[in-house]
Motif scaffolding. Structure first.
Motif, PDB file in Angstrom:
ATOM      1  N   VAL A 130    -117.860  25.662 -44.891  1.00 37.89           N
ATOM      2  CA  VAL A 130    -118.027  24.906 -46.140  1.00 37.89           C
ATOM      3  C   VAL A 130    -116.975  23.814 -46.281  1.00 37.89           C
ATOM      4  O   VAL A 130    -117.090  22.953 -47.161  1.00 37.89           O
ATOM      5  CB  VAL A 130    -117.964  25.830 -47.373  1.00 37.89           C
ATOM      6  N   HIS A 131    -115.964  23.839 -45.437  1.00 38.20           N
ATOM      7  CA  HIS A 131    -114.870  22.871 -45.566  1.00 38.20           C
ATOM      8  C   HIS A 131    -115.115  21.577 -44.788  1.00 38.20           C
ATOM      9  O   HIS A 131    -114.238  20.719 -44.740  1.00 38.20           O
ATOM     10  CB  HIS A 131    -113.552  23.508 -45.124  1.00 38.20           C
ATOM     11  N   ARG A 132    -116.282  21.449 -44.182  1.00 43.27           N
ATOM     12  CA  ARG A 132    -116.651  20.202 -43.506  1.00 43.27           C
ATOM     13  C   ARG A 132    -117.975  19.722 -44.093  1.00 43.27           C
ATOM     14  O   ARG A 132    -118.934  20.483 -44.176  1.00 43.27           O
ATOM     15  CB  ARG A 132    -116.762  20.410 -42.001  1.00 43.27           C
ATOM     16  N   LEU A 133    -118.000  18.460 -44.511  1.00 44.62           N
ATOM     17  CA  LEU A 133    -119.233  17.851 -45.024  1.00 44.62           C
ATOM     18  C   LEU A 133    -119.758  16.859 -43.999  1.00 44.62           C
ATOM     19  O   LEU A 133    -118.979  16.221 -43.290  1.00 44.62           O
ATOM     20  CB  LEU A 133    -118.976  17.134 -46.345  1.00 44.62           C
ATOM     21  N   ARG A 134    -121.066  16.744 -43.925  1.00 43.91           N
ATOM     22  CA  ARG A 134    -121.666  15.747 -43.027  1.00 43.91           C
ATOM     23  C   ARG A 134    -122.836  15.082 -43.725  1.00 43.91           C
ATOM     24  O   ARG A 134    -123.474  15.654 -44.611  1.00 43.91           O
ATOM     25  CB  ARG A 134    -122.116  16.373 -41.717  1.00 43.91           C
ATOM     26  N   CYS A 135    -123.094  13.857 -43.334  1.00 42.26           N
ATOM     27  CA  CYS A 135    -124.162  13.077 -43.946  1.00 42.26           C
ATOM     28  C   CYS A 135    -125.505  13.442 -43.331  1.00 42.26           C
ATOM     29  O   CYS A 135    -125.615  13.631 -42.118  1.00 42.26           O
ATOM     30  CB  CYS A 135    -123.887  11.587 -43.774  1.00 42.26           C
ATOM     31  N   ARG A 158    -120.202   5.900 -46.121  1.00 43.39           N
ATOM     32  CA  ARG A 158    -120.571   4.957 -45.066  1.00 43.39           C
ATOM     33  C   ARG A 158    -121.952   4.365 -45.291  1.00 43.39           C
ATOM     34  O   ARG A 158    -122.142   3.156 -45.180  1.00 43.39           O
ATOM     35  CB  ARG A 158    -120.512   5.644 -43.699  1.00 43.39           C
ATOM     36  N   CYS A 159    -122.953   5.216 -45.612  1.00 40.50           N
ATOM     37  CA  CYS A 159    -124.321   4.717 -45.687  1.00 40.50           C
ATOM     38  C   CYS A 159    -124.987   4.957 -47.039  1.00 40.50           C
ATOM     39  O   CYS A 159    -126.107   4.487 -47.258  1.00 40.50           O
ATOM     40  CB  CYS A 159    -125.168   5.328 -44.574  1.00 40.50           C
ATOM     41  N   GLY A 160    -124.326   5.699 -47.921  1.00 41.75           N
ATOM     42  CA  GLY A 160    -124.909   5.971 -49.227  1.00 41.75           C
ATOM     43  C   GLY A 160    -125.871   7.142 -49.260  1.00 41.75           C
ATOM     44  O   GLY A 160    -126.475   7.435 -50.298  1.00 41.75           O
ATOM     45  N   GLY A 161    -126.038   7.833 -48.121  1.00 37.50           N
ATOM     46  CA  GLY A 161    -126.921   8.988 -48.072  1.00 37.50           C
ATOM     47  C   GLY A 161    -126.287  10.209 -48.733  1.00 37.50           C
ATOM     48  O   GLY A 161    -125.163  10.157 -49.234  1.00 37.50           O
ATOM     49  N   VAL A 162    -127.012  11.308 -48.713  1.00 34.62           N
ATOM     50  CA  VAL A 162    -126.527  12.558 -49.303  1.00 34.62           C
ATOM     51  C   VAL A 162    -125.738  13.345 -48.263  1.00 34.62           C
ATOM     52  O   VAL A 162    -126.208  13.571 -47.150  1.00 34.62           O
ATOM     53  CB  VAL A 162    -127.702  13.413 -49.817  1.00 34.62           C
ATOM     54  N   MET A 163    -124.540  13.756 -48.636  1.00 33.05           N
ATOM     55  CA  MET A 163    -123.746  14.607 -47.757  1.00 33.05           C
ATOM     56  C   MET A 163    -124.028  16.067 -48.097  1.00 33.05           C
ATOM     57  O   MET A 163    -124.411  16.398 -49.212  1.00 33.05           O
ATOM     58  CB  MET A 163    -122.256  14.292 -47.896  1.00 33.05           C
ATOM     59  N   ARG A 164    -123.830  16.918 -47.116  1.00 36.46           N
ATOM     60  CA  ARG A 164    -124.076  18.342 -47.279  1.00 36.46           C
ATOM     61  C   ARG A 164    -122.993  19.124 -46.547  1.00 36.46           C
ATOM     62  O   ARG A 164    -122.354  18.605 -45.619  1.00 36.46           O
ATOM     63  CB  ARG A 164    -125.445  18.713 -46.708  1.00 36.46           C
ATOM     64  N   PRO A 165    -122.779  20.368 -46.918  1.00 37.36           N
ATOM     65  CA  PRO A 165    -121.841  21.187 -46.139  1.00 37.36           C
ATOM     66  C   PRO A 165    -122.374  21.374 -44.727  1.00 37.36           C
ATOM     67  O   PRO A 165    -123.582  21.485 -44.512  1.00 37.36           O
ATOM     68  CB  PRO A 165    -121.816  22.515 -46.900  1.00 37.36           C
ATOM     69  N   ASP A 166    -121.487  21.404 -43.767  1.00 36.75           N
ATOM     70  CA  ASP A 166    -121.884  21.573 -42.368  1.00 36.75           C
ATOM     71  C   ASP A 166    -122.074  23.060 -42.088  1.00 36.75           C
ATOM     72  O   ASP A 166    -121.320  23.684 -41.330  1.00 36.75           O
ATOM     73  CB  ASP A 166    -120.835  20.969 -41.450  1.00 36.75           C
ATOM     74  N   ILE A 167    -123.081  23.640 -42.738  1.00 41.58           N
ATOM     75  CA  ILE A 167    -123.406  25.053 -42.586  1.00 41.58           C
ATOM     76  C   ILE A 167    -124.884  25.204 -42.248  1.00 41.58           C
ATOM     77  O   ILE A 167    -125.675  24.286 -42.471  1.00 41.58           O
ATOM     78  CB  ILE A 167    -123.083  25.859 -43.869  1.00 41.58           C
ATOM     79  N   VAL A 168    -125.231  26.352 -41.695  1.00 39.00           N
ATOM     80  CA  VAL A 168    -126.623  26.639 -41.375  1.00 39.00           C
ATOM     81  C   VAL A 168    -127.281  27.233 -42.611  1.00 39.00           C
ATOM     82  O   VAL A 168    -126.913  28.315 -43.072  1.00 39.00           O
ATOM     83  CB  VAL A 168    -126.728  27.621 -40.187  1.00 39.00           C
ATOM     84  N   LEU A 169    -128.248  26.517 -43.158  1.00 38.01           N
ATOM     85  CA  LEU A 169    -128.984  27.002 -44.315  1.00 38.01           C
ATOM     86  C   LEU A 169    -130.186  27.824 -43.853  1.00 38.01           C
ATOM     87  O   LEU A 169    -130.566  27.791 -42.673  1.00 38.01           O
ATOM     88  CB  LEU A 169    -129.445  25.821 -45.174  1.00 38.01           C
ATOM     89  N   PHE A 170    -130.785  28.557 -44.777  1.00 30.46           N
ATOM     90  CA  PHE A 170    -131.944  29.374 -44.432  1.00 30.46           C
ATOM     91  C   PHE A 170    -133.062  28.493 -43.871  1.00 30.46           C
ATOM     92  O   PHE A 170    -133.358  27.427 -44.409  1.00 30.46           O
ATOM     93  CB  PHE A 170    -132.439  30.143 -45.659  1.00 30.46           C
TER      94      PHE A 170
END
Length: 260
Positions: A130-135, A158-170
């Motif tokens: 949860v401590h890393r976000l990615r676009c 950088r691009c205005g998109g939505v960032m999310r936690p770098d985790i595996v979601l269901f």
């Protein structure tokens, strides 16, 4: 008396082994006060979200793509309940063993980052952190200590998109690089596999234990309850993670205090 003899046997295995795989789940972080999101006493035990969804639906890859505001709402709620947690003795002692052995690898289901905080370097975070976000739209990524002050959903600078936690979601696939690292490590060989605080319901978590048991590699489970691998491991310690690791460390290092 039986538990003492098992502790002695496991301590001997830990002392002799030079290549160790630790597999960890939510149980190891429970000793740091982290709640689970499911199960008895969990944040979402036996109840739906305000939108009438199961937590699995709210925290799915599909929901993140269609309604990131809903996914972020519950990701942030879970993160807020975990904020401020620190590594416990089990995390720290695993990291300490890494300093003594030729190879210690930690395969974890947890996304809390506590193994890294404790000093483990050879770490496979199968579900991310949860401590890393990615676009979602570009390659931009950033590290965050917590979600305090974040505008949700966060916008990519950088691009205005939505960032999310770098985790595996269901419903999402596991990261290929993490799977490859695990496969390469097992191919290189291990002397001991220790499963701590996980029910081992996922095949990729139970798999290394099954493989080790089949090939004659010693296996240990540390868990107060029964799990999917309890019947196949060679040694079982029905203890919490911190309690067991304290006892094991003391048996190997009688003149060195274990981490509190």
């Amino acid at each position: 008396m039986f538990q003492d003899s098992e502790l002695d046997l496991v301590a001997s295995l830990l002392e002799q082994a030079q290549r160790i795989l630790f597999i960890t789940g939510a149980g190891i972080s429970a000793d740091s006060g982290l709640p689970t999101y499911r199960g008895i006493g969990g944040l979402y035990h036996d109840r739906l979200t305000a939108e009438g969804l199961t937590i699995e639906e709210a925290l799915s890859g599909e929901m993140m793509a269609l309604r990131p505001d809903i996914s972020w709402k519950y990701i942030a709620e879970i993160e807020a309940n975990c904020r401020g947690a620190r590594p416990n003795a089990a995390h720290r002692l695993i990291a300490a063993f890494e300093q003594e052995k030729a190879m210690v690898c930690v395969l974890t289901q947890n996304v809390d980052g506590l193994h890294a905080d404790a000093g483990s370097h050879n770490l496979i975070e199968m579900h991310g952190t949860v401590h890393r976000l990615r676009c979602n739209d570009c390659t931009h990524a950033r590290q965050v200590a917590d979600y305090a002050g974040l505008q949700l959903p966060p916008e990519c600078p950088r691009c205005g998109g939505v960032m999310r936690p770098d985790i595996v979601l269901f419903g999402e696939q596991l990261p290929v690089r993490a799977i490859e690292r695990l496969e390469h490590m097992l191919q290189a060989g291990v002397d001991l596999v220790v499963s701590i605080g996980t029910t081992s319901v996922f095949p990729y978590i139970a798999g290394p234990v099954v493989w080790a048991a089949r090939d004659g590699v010693p296996t240990v489970e540390i868990n107060p309850g029964d799990t999917e691998v309890s019947r196949i491991v060679r040694h079982r310690l029905r203890m919490t993670a911190s309690e067991a690791m304290h006892e094991l460390w003391y048996r190997i290092h009688p003149h060195e205090p274990a981490e509190d």
